[in-house]
Design an enzyme around this catalytic site. Structure first.
Site, PDB file in Angstrom:
ATOM      1  N   CYS A   2      -1.101 -18.229  -3.732  1.00 15.83           N
ATOM      2  CA  CYS A   2       0.284 -17.940  -3.406  1.00 15.83           C
ATOM      3  C   CYS A   2       0.536 -18.216  -1.932  1.00 15.83           C
ATOM      4  O   CYS A   2      -0.347 -18.633  -1.194  1.00 15.83           O
ATOM      5  CB  CYS A   2       0.606 -16.474  -3.716  1.00 15.83           C
ATOM      6  SG  CYS A   2       0.208 -15.979  -5.407  1.00 15.83           S
ATOM      7  N   ASP A 105      -4.821  -8.982 -10.620  1.00 17.89           N
ATOM      8  CA  ASP A 105      -5.751  -8.449  -9.639  1.00 17.89           C
ATOM      9  C   ASP A 105      -5.016  -7.780  -8.479  1.00 17.89           C
ATOM     10  O   ASP A 105      -5.549  -6.868  -7.840  1.00 17.89           O
ATOM     11  CB  ASP A 105      -6.698  -9.534  -9.126  1.00 17.89           C
ATOM     12  CG  ASP A 105      -5.983 -10.697  -8.454  1.00 17.89           C
ATOM     13  OD1 ASP A 105      -4.777 -10.889  -8.703  1.00 17.89           O
ATOM     14  OD2 ASP A 105      -6.634 -11.437  -7.693  1.00 17.89           O
TER      15      ASP A 105
END
Length: 681
Positions: A2, A105
């Protein structure tokens, strides 16, 4: 993978809508890092705004959306990377009664923060990451980066505003951005081909060093706190070499094989298609072999090939892939296709960056992204297991430095450097006809000149600097500066009680690896919206490697001995045993041929003089000597060309970036923290 960006107005003078717009503008420059969704979270009372661009890899549902708020509401995070042991951490927390909404996560990471705090979480995480974490209870902002520096994080102050992001381009969207060039950083760039941490090409903007975190509290009077180490490469190196592991080679091979298989199995966890880069070398072949051993179906592998035989590794990669049974894709590039990437490099890398293997790395990332979203890479094997020539030759040079006083070494240096590289090439070539064992590929004359400089070194640090330097006297190139700054990261010290080969490996681990190799990999892969994972840089592998004696890394004048023994279990030795070539392009010939006009326009004497940053004299001298073929100055010239191309981009687009930072649009006004969610493709 990201991208994150954010801003903290510690005076809390910026309004809700403007804060949200700023965070959104900054994060949207990172859409290539996360094309699947974007989000903004704002707390106007604290002056904090976090922006995030998501590449969905684990938990593709909206429950993985970021910025993400913890279950209690205390923590808010914008996270880039992966926590590979999140399933084990989740099970441990579930046994304590913690519940979860989804399977990401990041949600587990937030629960770990709530259970063990930020310091405890950083100790428990196994992964690659950079994050910005806002603690609403303590009114504190944490910026953190993984142990080795796989994921980037930039930050700096613009007046009273703290700005931060995954790439420098996100910071340019902040109000008041100046972008003043740091000439000392420019000099270091010319010396090494990259800007070493903690600096950047811009004044007052820095890189968070690997293995550190920064905490900023609303009530503190200290505006610029120093990063704190959460993991120390120096401590790992020193403790490992003080108490080496099992010295029996067979046991060590078994241990490394098992450790790498466990690491790779963790890194193969993804809810999207996954593959591997395969060059046919030791590092990437080992990764591909262990992936295939851990998989029930054919692993996808990807290779870029060149028509020039001396730069082409695709045939070897294809043979390795055939033996392993992978689903292999190769693409042979024409010079025109490879050169077409060059105009994009300043935008991809954001600051001057001159490792020319950036070109094939970008291209193989684009090739892989056609079929997969995640790719495993072999980066890090050289640094940990002694794969570079400087690791192999350091001991011999070190013995010369130890035995000979400085005076005789100076005489030896002068004798070696007196003949030109071309004269050495000719003499050694004639001698090789008589003694074939002396035959060596490449340019032995250039290597002898490098050796001549190396034997003049006064310390391991100085030796490393001489071995890796391009423009060693960058003060003669950057106007008014002396470039001979420290090689190590600022505040870091050389470990004690290491042999000289391990000294070289340590310097690579803490400088060249995070500031060159991992920058190259991260920007190239993320420019294609591809997540790259590096199994060798799991901190457990790093710690294992540092606890090995040198004899298990370098044997019979060959590096990566232990890693080769692991690979030999899966791939016949004959397939991969060949001279190391690296991921190179025929840059020297391109500069004399199809790139000559482009280079000449950037290296023009009047242009350099007008810009007032670089001395035209030494640059033009090397350029003209390179064109005649008398010397190969490709590394020196590529440094200057990448800076000039970056500077041209700055002058062309800098004003547009500043104007864009003042744009507004489409954010809901509210007096409470707001999550602004939208989609982008």
């Amino acid at each position: 993978m990201c991208g994150l960006a954010g801003i903290w107005d510690r005076k809390a003078r910026i309004g809700q809508e403007e804060l949200a717009n700023l965070a959104q503008t900054m994060s949207r420059t990172l859409a290539h890092r996360g094309p699947d969704s974007c989000g903004v979270w704002v707390d106007v009372s604290a002056g904090v705004a976090l922006g995030h661009q998501r590449l969905a890899v684990v938990d593709l549902a909206p429950t993985g959306h970021q910025p993400m708020v913890s279950a209690s509401g205390r923590y808010v995070i914008a996270f880039n990377g992966e926590v590979y042991n999140f399933r084990e951490l989740r099970r441990e927390l579930e046994l304590e009664g913690v519940g979860f909404r989804g399977h990401a996560d990041t949600e587990v990471a937030l629960a770990v923060f709530e259970r063990w705090g930020v310091h405890g979480a950083l100790e428990r995480f196994v992964g690659m990451f950079a994050f910005a974490l806002w603690d609403r209870e303590e009114r504190a902002l944490y910026l953190a980066r993984d142990r080795i520096g796989e994921k980037p994080l930039y930050y700096g102050w613009i007046g009273n505003l703290l700005v931060f992001g995954s790439e420098l381009k996100s910071l340019r969207g902040a109000p008041g951005w100046r972008g003043d060039i740091d000439r000392a950083a420019l000099a270091r760039f010319l010396r090494y081909g990259y800007v070493p941490a903690p600096g950047t090409i811009y004044r007052d903007i820095g890189k968070l060093p690997p293995g550190t975190f920064l905490v900023l509290r609303a009530e503190t009077g200290m505006p610029h706190p120093e990063p704190t180490h959460s993991w120390s490469a120096r401590s790992v190196a020193e403790s490992g070499q003080r108490s080496p592991r099992e010295r029996d080679p067979g046991v060590a091979v078994e241990q490394l094989d098992g450790l790498l298989r466990d690491v790779i199995a963790r890194q193969m966890i993804a809810d999207v298609p996954l593959g591997a880069f395969l060059s046919g070398g030791i590092d990437s072949s080992t990764v591909a072999a262990l992936m295939q051993a851990e998989s029930t179906r054919s692993v996808r592998t990807f290779t870029i090939g060149f028509q020039e035989a001396s730069f082409n590794e695709a045939a070897t990669a294809k043979a390795v892939a055939a033996h392993l049974g992978t689903d292999h894709t190769e693409l042979y590039l024409t010079p025109r296709e490879a050169q077409a990437v060059i105009p994009e490099l300043p935008d991809i890398y954001d600051e001057p960056f001159a490792d020319s293997s950036q070109i094939p790395t970008v291209l193989v990332s684009r090739l892989a992204r056609r079929e997969v979203t995640v790719c495993l890479s072999g980066d890090g094997g050289d640094e940990l297991f002694g794969g570079y020539n400087r690791h192999l030759h350091a001991a011999r040079v070190g013995r010369v430095i130890e035995v000979l006083p400085r005076g005789p070494r100076k005489v030896l240096s002068d004798l070696l450097s007196r003949p030109s590289p071309q004269a050495w090439d000719g003499a050694l070539g004639r001698l090789a006809h008589v003694v074939p064992s002396l035959s060596r590929p490449g340019s032995p004359g250039d290597r002898l000149h490098k050796l001549a400089d190396a034997v003049s070194a006064d310390s391991p640090q100085d030796l490393y600097a001489r071995l890796v330097s391009h423009w060693a006297a960058a003060d003669a190139v950057v106007i008014g500066l002396d470039a001979r700054g420290p090689v190590m990261a600022e505040g870091d010290e050389w470990p004690e009680s290491l042999d000289i080969a391990h000294d070289m490996m340590y310097a690579d681990l803490t400088t060249y690896l995070p500031d060159d190799i991992l920058v190259k990999l991260d920007r190239a892969s993320m420019s294609a919206s591809l997540e790259a994972r590096t199994p060798y840089l799991d901190h457990r592998v790093v710690e294992f490697a540092w606890a090995l004696p040198l004899a298990l890394k370098i044997r019979h004048r060959q590096g990566k001995w232990l890693l080769r023994q692991v690979l030999n279990r899966y791939v016949p030795k004959a397939l991969v045993e060949r001279p190391k070539t690296g991921f190179a392009v025929p840059l020297a010939d391109w500069l004399r041929g199809p790139l000559r006009g482009w280079a000449e326009s950037l290296l023009g004497e009047s242009r350099l003089a007008r810009e007032g940053l670089l001395q035209p004299g030494p640059i033009r001298a090397r350029w003209e000597e390179h064109l005649t073929g008398r010397r190969n100055w490709q590394a020196h010239l590529w440094d200057v060309l990448m800076f000039q191309a970056w500077l041209e981009r700055e002058s062309t687009h800098g004003g547009a970036a500043l104007t864009a930072s003042r744009a507004t649009g489409g954010v809901v006004e509210t007096s409470t923290p707001v999550a602004v969610n939208s989609s982008t493709h």
